[in-house]
Design a protein around this motif. Structure first.
Motif, PDB file in Angstrom:
ATOM      1  N   VAL A   1      91.677  37.665 -83.844  1.00 22.29           N
ATOM      2  CA  VAL A   1      92.526  38.451 -84.990  1.00 22.29           C
ATOM      3  C   VAL A   1      93.831  38.270 -84.597  1.00 22.29           C
ATOM      4  CG1 VAL A   1      92.674  40.658 -86.195  1.00 22.29           C
ATOM      5  CG2 VAL A   1      90.648  39.917 -85.119  1.00 22.29           C
ATOM      6  N   GLU A   2      94.512  38.061 -85.891  1.00 18.66           N
ATOM      7  CA  GLU A   2      96.287  37.810 -85.657  1.00 18.66           C
ATOM      8  C   GLU A   2      96.714  39.239 -86.483  1.00 18.66           C
ATOM      9  OE1 GLU A   2      97.666  34.239 -87.300  1.00 18.66           O
ATOM     10  OE2 GLU A   2      96.383  32.788 -85.713  1.00 18.66           O
ATOM     11  N   GLY A   3      97.845  39.625 -85.857  1.00 11.83           N
ATOM     12  CA  GLY A   3      98.462  40.812 -86.413  1.00 11.83           C
ATOM     13  C   GLY A   3      98.278  42.201 -85.737  1.00 11.83           C
ATOM     14  N   LEU A   4      97.132  42.061 -84.739  1.00 11.68           N
ATOM     15  CA  LEU A   4      96.983  43.418 -84.072  1.00 11.68           C
ATOM     16  C   LEU A   4      98.126  43.527 -82.917  1.00 11.68           C
ATOM     17  CD1 LEU A   4      92.821  43.372 -83.626  1.00 11.68           C
ATOM     18  CD2 LEU A   4      94.380  44.893 -85.215  1.00 11.68           C
ATOM     19  N   ALA A   5      98.291  42.450 -82.380  1.00 12.19           N
ATOM     20  CA  ALA A   5      99.070  42.207 -81.207  1.00 12.19           C
ATOM     21  C   ALA A   5     100.238  41.491 -81.654  1.00 12.19           C
ATOM     22  CB  ALA A   5      98.668  42.193 -79.710  1.00 12.19           C
ATOM     23  N   ASP A   6     101.290  41.276 -80.582  1.00 15.42           N
ATOM     24  CA  ASP A   6     102.211  39.935 -80.805  1.00 15.42           C
ATOM     25  C   ASP A   6     101.523  38.712 -80.698  1.00 15.42           C
ATOM     26  OD1 ASP A   6     104.006  41.957 -80.827  1.00 15.42           O
ATOM     27  OD2 ASP A   6     104.617  41.690 -78.609  1.00 15.42           O
ATOM     28  N   GLU A   7     100.455  38.711 -80.068  1.00 13.45           N
ATOM     29  CA  GLU A   7      99.600  37.295 -80.096  1.00 13.45           C
ATOM     30  C   GLU A   7      98.280  37.528 -80.615  1.00 13.45           C
ATOM     31  OE1 GLU A   7      99.737  35.676 -76.087  1.00 13.45           O
ATOM     32  OE2 GLU A   7     101.883  35.650 -75.901  1.00 13.45           O
ATOM     33  N   PRO A   8      97.453  36.480 -80.872  1.00 17.02           N
ATOM     34  CA  PRO A   8      96.306  36.479 -81.480  1.00 17.02           C
ATOM     35  C   PRO A   8      95.217  37.069 -80.157  1.00 17.02           C
ATOM     36  CG  PRO A   8      96.978  34.507 -81.813  1.00 17.02           C
ATOM     37  CD  PRO A   8      98.156  35.049 -81.040  1.00 17.02           C
TER      38      PRO A   8
END
Length: 419
Positions: free
Chosen positions: A70-77
């Motif tokens: 998942v991309e967008g939850l944190a700075d990195e996937p």
């Protein structure tokens, strides 16, 4: 001549170099092909569609977990595990599915019987139907018809049994009743008489169950009876086992004999150049062939007594030939016997040369032995090369076994994941 031989040797060396790389290259290409195939197959059945959907298991399936980035939850996937439950029925869908299953139920469970009103053979009661629907069966009279569909022993008359089946799909359940008419089996007069006799035996057993023994009747339906117990020791398999062991031992003995002969022939071929070398040195020093032979035998037996030398087939045959000559056998005949016992072309040729030398003298013996020595060394090199190739071939067996195990370890999890 020497140039052609050099070219042939160079070609053989190039051929061996190609063969050495052929198997490893095949293994590498095979593993690459397997990886590409599995990767393409996995991509073709991806769990995540382009519109961010994950397909559920069908009706009656199991809950599954899928790793998703998942991309967008944190700075990195971030990798998360998504649990997806199987698709379930609505109340209307479950009812509709149950009705459809029950419409086809009689044809499905009657087995070899013409209908459920004429049951003389076991029924075929499934535990699951299409669409993940589970079935649980109950019988109103298990002594006549068990819940598994197997007919009981008490079937001497027509009987009616009610089978109950509970269909379940997720949280939805429904029970149905199926009437079954169980008929007695069709029997000949002889079978009917045997059935009646067995029924009487059961009655006598109930009546005599307090007695230490069961007394069999001496007559039935006006006819005298006699009895004989069939001996069934079960020991017949011992005979089969003995025959099998005999065959295996005979095959083992033949195999050992063959291996022993092959080992002896290899020893003879490997020792041939050594025998020629010593003969050439001793005859060149002025000894006759017989004296040189005696000296070689004496050196070998001394080394054997002092446990410095292993037993070698060629020198054992030379020792036997020496004692034959000591016992009075003609020298030429002893050499011929030596060649026949060795049974190999180089030794047959050597025995012929020795017998010819005994007749014509030692004038050209050194030159003849020198020529033979050159051929013997070439034969020894070819033999050593062949033995090395055989050893390399044997080493490939565990290599391929390990490769197969690795491929299974890769493919099984991949197939399970795709399933």
């Amino acid at each position: 001549m020497g140039g052609r031989k050099s070219q042939r040797t160079e070609k053989e060396r190039e051929g061996r170099a190609k063969n050495q790389w052929l198997m490893p290259l095949a293994c590498i290409l095979g593993s690459i092909g397997l990886y590409i195939g599995l990767t393409l197959t996995d991509q073709g059945q991806g769990i995540l569609s382009a519109d961010r959907q994950i397909h559920r298991e069908g009706y009656g399936g199991e809950e599954k977990e899928y790793p998703v980035w998942v991309e967008g939850l944190a700075d990195e996937p971030v990798e998360v595990t998504v649990s997806v439950k199987p698709q379930i029925y609505t109340a209307f869908q479950a009812e509709e599915t149950f009705e459809k299953i029950m419409e086809e139920m009689e044809n499905r469970i009657r087995g070899e019987n013409p209908s459920l009103m004429e049951v003389r053979n076991d029924l075929s009661l499934p535990s699951q139907a299409d669409g993940g629907v589970r079935l649980r069966w109950y019988s109103s009279d298990p002594a006549v018809l068990e819940a598994s569909g197997k007919l009981g022993a008490e079937r001497d008359k027509e009987q009616h049994v009610v089978l109950s089946v509970e269909l379940s799909a997720g949280d939805y359940k429904h029970s149905y009743e199926i009437p079954v008419r169980v008929l007695p089996p069709v029997q000949t007069k002889e079978e009917q008489r045997i059935t009646a006799f067995l029924k009487e035996l059961r009655q006598r057993d109930d009546q005599q169950k307090e007695e230490p023994c069961l007394s069999l009747p001496d007559s039935f339906q006006g006819k005298a009876l006699s009895y004989r117990a069939e001996a069934d020791s079960g020991y017949e398999s011992i005979i089969l086992l003995g025959v099998l062991l005999a065959v295996l031992l005979a095959a083992r003995e033949q195999s050992q004999k063959k291996q022993k002969n092959q080992k002896r022939e290899r020893e003879l071929l490997l020792d041939y150049s050594d025998v020629l070398s010593k003969l050439m040195v001793l005859t060149g020093a002025g000894l006759t062939v017989r004296n040189a032979w005696e000296r070689m035998v004496w050196d070998y037996e001394t080394g054997r007594r002092e446990k410095k030398l292993p037993e070698r087939a060629a020198y054992q045959e030379m020792s036997r030939t020496y004692y034959q000559m000591q016992g009075g056998m003609a020298e030429g005949e002893a050499y011929r016997e030596f060649g026949r016992r060795c049974r190999l072309q180089p030794y047959l040729k050597l025995s012929g040369l020795l017998e010819q030398n005994r007749k014509s003298g030692t004038k050209n013996m050194k030159a003849i032995l020198q020529t033979e020595m050159t051929d013997a060394l070439e034969q020894r090199k070819n033999l050593a090369r062949r033995l090395g190739e055989e050893a390399g071939t044997k080493l490939l067996i565990p290599l391929f076994l390990m490769l197969g195990i690795v491929m299974v370890m890769i493919m099984v999890p991949a197939m399970m994941t795709m399933g």
